[in-house]
Design an enzyme around this catalytic site. Structure first.
Site, short mmCIF file in Angstrom:
data_model
loop_
_atom_site.label_atom_id
_atom_site.label_comp_id
_atom_site.label_asym_id
_atom_site.label_seq_id
_atom_site.Cartn_x
_atom_site.Cartn_y
_atom_site.Cartn_z
N ILE A 64 0.90 -1.17 -0.02
CA ILE A 64 0.07 -0.04 0.02
C ILE A 64 1.08 1.25 -0.12
CG2 ILE A 64 -1.86 1.38 1.20
CD1 ILE A 64 -2.46 -1.35 2.68
N GLY A 65 2.05 1.30 0.83
CA GLY A 65 2.74 2.38 0.84
C GLY A 65 4.06 1.94 1.65
N ARG A 68 8.63 5.78 6.71
CA ARG A 68 9.85 5.80 7.12
C ARG A 68 10.15 4.21 7.91
NH1 ARG A 68 8.00 10.44 9.48
NH2 ARG A 68 8.20 9.74 11.77
N PHE A 69 8.96 3.87 8.45
CA PHE A 69 8.97 2.48 8.97
C PHE A 69 9.38 1.24 8.44
CE2 PHE A 69 6.05 1.03 12.66
CZ PHE A 69 5.83 0.11 12.24
N GLY A 70 9.14 1.22 7.23
CA GLY A 70 9.15 -0.02 6.49
C GLY A 70 8.25 0.07 5.49
N VAL A 72 3.99 -1.09 4.22
CA VAL A 72 2.87 -1.28 4.66
C VAL A 72 1.95 -2.17 3.44
CG1 VAL A 72 0.58 -0.71 5.43
CG2 VAL A 72 2.58 0.67 6.15
N ASP A 180 3.73 10.77 16.93
CA ASP A 180 4.15 10.92 15.35
C ASP A 180 2.53 11.27 14.80
OD1 ASP A 180 5.20 11.05 12.93
OD2 ASP A 180 5.08 9.03 12.57
N LYS A 182 0.09 13.20 13.00
CA LYS A 182 0.22 14.19 11.54
C LYS A 182 -1.05 13.50 10.63
CE LYS A 182 3.43 10.48 9.75
NZ LYS A 182 4.40 10.22 8.94
N ASP A 197 -0.69 4.49 14.15
CA ASP A 197 0.69 4.57 14.50
C ASP A 197 1.22 5.24 15.79
OD1 ASP A 197 1.65 3.45 11.88
OD2 ASP A 197 1.96 4.91 10.84
P1 ADP Z 1 3.36 7.15 6.85
O1 ADP Z 1 2.26 7.33 7.92
O2 ADP Z 1 4.21 8.41 7.00
O3 ADP Z 1 2.53 7.64 5.50
P2 ADP Z 1 3.36 4.67 6.97
O4 ADP Z 1 4.57 3.72 6.92
O5 ADP Z 1 2.82 4.56 8.39
O6 ADP Z 1 3.89 6.11 6.74
O7 ADP Z 1 2.25 4.14 5.98
C1 ADP Z 1 2.56 3.76 4.47
C2 ADP Z 1 1.26 3.76 3.75
O8 ADP Z 1 0.46 2.75 4.17
C3 ADP Z 1 0.58 5.10 3.77
O9 ADP Z 1 -0.07 5.40 2.67
C4 ADP Z 1 -0.69 4.88 4.79
O10 ADP Z 1 -1.57 5.67 4.50
C5 ADP Z 1 -1.03 3.55 4.57
N1 ADP Z 1 -1.59 2.63 5.78
C6 ADP Z 1 -0.83 2.46 7.08
N2 ADP Z 1 -1.45 1.93 8.02
C7 ADP Z 1 -2.44 1.62 7.13
C8 ADP Z 1 -3.90 0.71 7.59
N3 ADP Z 1 -4.15 0.39 8.97
N4 ADP Z 1 -4.83 0.58 6.83
C9 ADP Z 1 -4.63 1.19 5.49
N5 ADP Z 1 -3.53 1.88 5.00
C10 ADP Z 1 -2.47 2.10 5.86
MG MG Z 2 1.67 6.07 9.26
#
Ligand code: ADP
Ligand code: MG
Length: 346
Positions: A64-65, A68-70, A72, A180, A182, A197
């Site tokens: 999905i994306g 910084r974390f890794g 998702v 965090d 935001k 998060d």
């Molecule tokens: P960030 O919060 O900085 O965008 P993340 O690693 O937390 O980075 O998230 C990466 C991507 O995955 C983002 O596009 C976020 O919207 C999506 N995402 C994170 N957690 C979820 C979730 N529980 N359900 C759906 N999408 C998610």
């Molecule tokens: Mg996030």
């Protein structure tokens, strides 16, 4: 009593990990597990077997994306889930990353609130570290505001802000600091706010390669304007674990979210990081002169962005202020009902 002590140790650990001098986290978080002691044998707080999910049980679908974390991914584990896979280096870890991960998961798993993402479990066997949560439907506030340029009326903004305050108030009452907050971590699902998060900052920061995507100071883009002056002043290259996060720095971040909702852009828009750091560190705030909003609404911004942490409100009093804001006439007219869900999603 033994158990209470171990929970206290967790809290102490948390404080030493983040370097936060705050004593905010003591006390209330402890009450959670007291009753479970009688019925279940006490577990080592860092083992948490009941929350372990074997990595192979989780079906992983598309990415999905990447944050910084890794990474998702969309996944499946008894239904649709989001799987946050941490990038970890298999080599030469002394176990502190795993401990931090387990510690942050142990905080995460204690949360049950309508406006917080549902934690389902975690994969704990290195190098496969992952957090499994419910999959958020809808879009983040960031996508609504900055990508789709959706306009939030004052009334809608208030409804969103109230729900954020409720979820955050719950976290703080449990002694959990988000660290965090935001718009990228706030989803809007048919008008319902879902915060993600929380409390995972240390482990995300410990992960390999975090600074690769940031600028020369290792500051990821879009992060700076959520940081309170005391954090800005504590910024050092490669020392993000020592930043003085507190409940008050979450409130500051909430102020920025409130500004984004109302203005449709970030504070200090278009300014280079050096300039933002200089201004925030000295107590200069984004000017509200050109902002079309009532005094009450601007006052919320100003108080959340107070230079001194002690001058910032807490979430319960913020919620109270938000609930007392006068509603625009539109909201009271039966012929023009305000449906947050419809207008925010369309
Ligand atoms: P960030 O919060 O900085 O965008 P993340 O690693 O937390 O980075 O998230 C990466 C991507 O995955 C983002 O596009 C976020 O919207 C999506 N995402 C994170 N957690 C979820 C979730 N529980 N359900 C759906 N999408 C998610
Ligand atoms: Mg996030």
């Amino acid at each position: 009593e033994e158990h209470t002590n171990s929970t206290k140790n967790e809290v102490t650990r948390e404080l030493s990990l983040t370097g936060s001098g705050s004593t905010d986290s003591g006390g209330r978080a402890d009450s959670l597990d007291k009753h479970s002691d009688a019925r279940w044998p006490r577990q080592n707080s860092l083992s948490m077997k009941e929350w372990d999910i074997p990595y192979d049980d989780v079906k992983i679908f598309e990415v999905i994306g990447a944050g910084r974390f890794g990474t998702v991914c969309r996944g499946s584990w008894h239904g649709a889930v989001a799987v946050k896979l941490l990038h970890v280096l298999p080599l030469s870890d002394d176990g502190s990353l795993l401990d931090t991960f387990k510690h942050e998961v142990s905080i995460f798993r204690k949360t049950r609130h309508e406006n917080l993402v549902l934690f389902m479990g975690a994969c704990m066997k290195p190098p496969r570290l992952a957090i499994v949560t419910s999959l958020c439907k809808g879009m983040t506030l960031y996508t609504h505001i900055h990508l789709r340029k959706d306009k939030f009326t004052a009334n809608k903004s208030v409804l969103v802000a109230q729900q954020i305050s409720q979820g955050m108030g719950y976290l703080h009452a449990r002694g959990i600091i988000h660290k965090d907050l935001k718009t990228k971590n706030i989803f809007l699902e048919s008008g319902k706010v879902v915060i993600t998060d929380f409390g995972l900052f240390s482990v995300t920061k410990l992960c390999f390669g975090n600074n690769a995507r940031g600028d020369s100071l290792g500051i990821p883009s879009g992060w700076l304007c959520y940081l309170a002056p005391e954090i800005i002043r504590a910024l050092r290259p490669h020392a993000s674990l020592l930043l003085p996060f507190s409940k008050a720095t979450d409130i500051y971040a909430f102020g920025t979210v409130w500004y984004e909702l109302l203005c449709g852009e970030f504070p200090f828009k278009g300014q280079p990081p050096e300039s933002i750091i200089w201004q925030v560190g000295k107590g200069v705030k984004q000017s509200l002169a050109n902002m079309q909003a009532s005094r009450d609404i601007k006052d919320i911004l100003m108080v959340c962005w107070s230079y001194r942490a002690a001058d910032r409100p807490d979430f319960p009093s913020l919620l109270n202020t938000l609930q007392k804001l006068p509603k625009k006439r539109l909201a009271r007219s039966p012929s023009h009902p305000v449906h947050l869900s419809r207008s925010a999603d369309s």
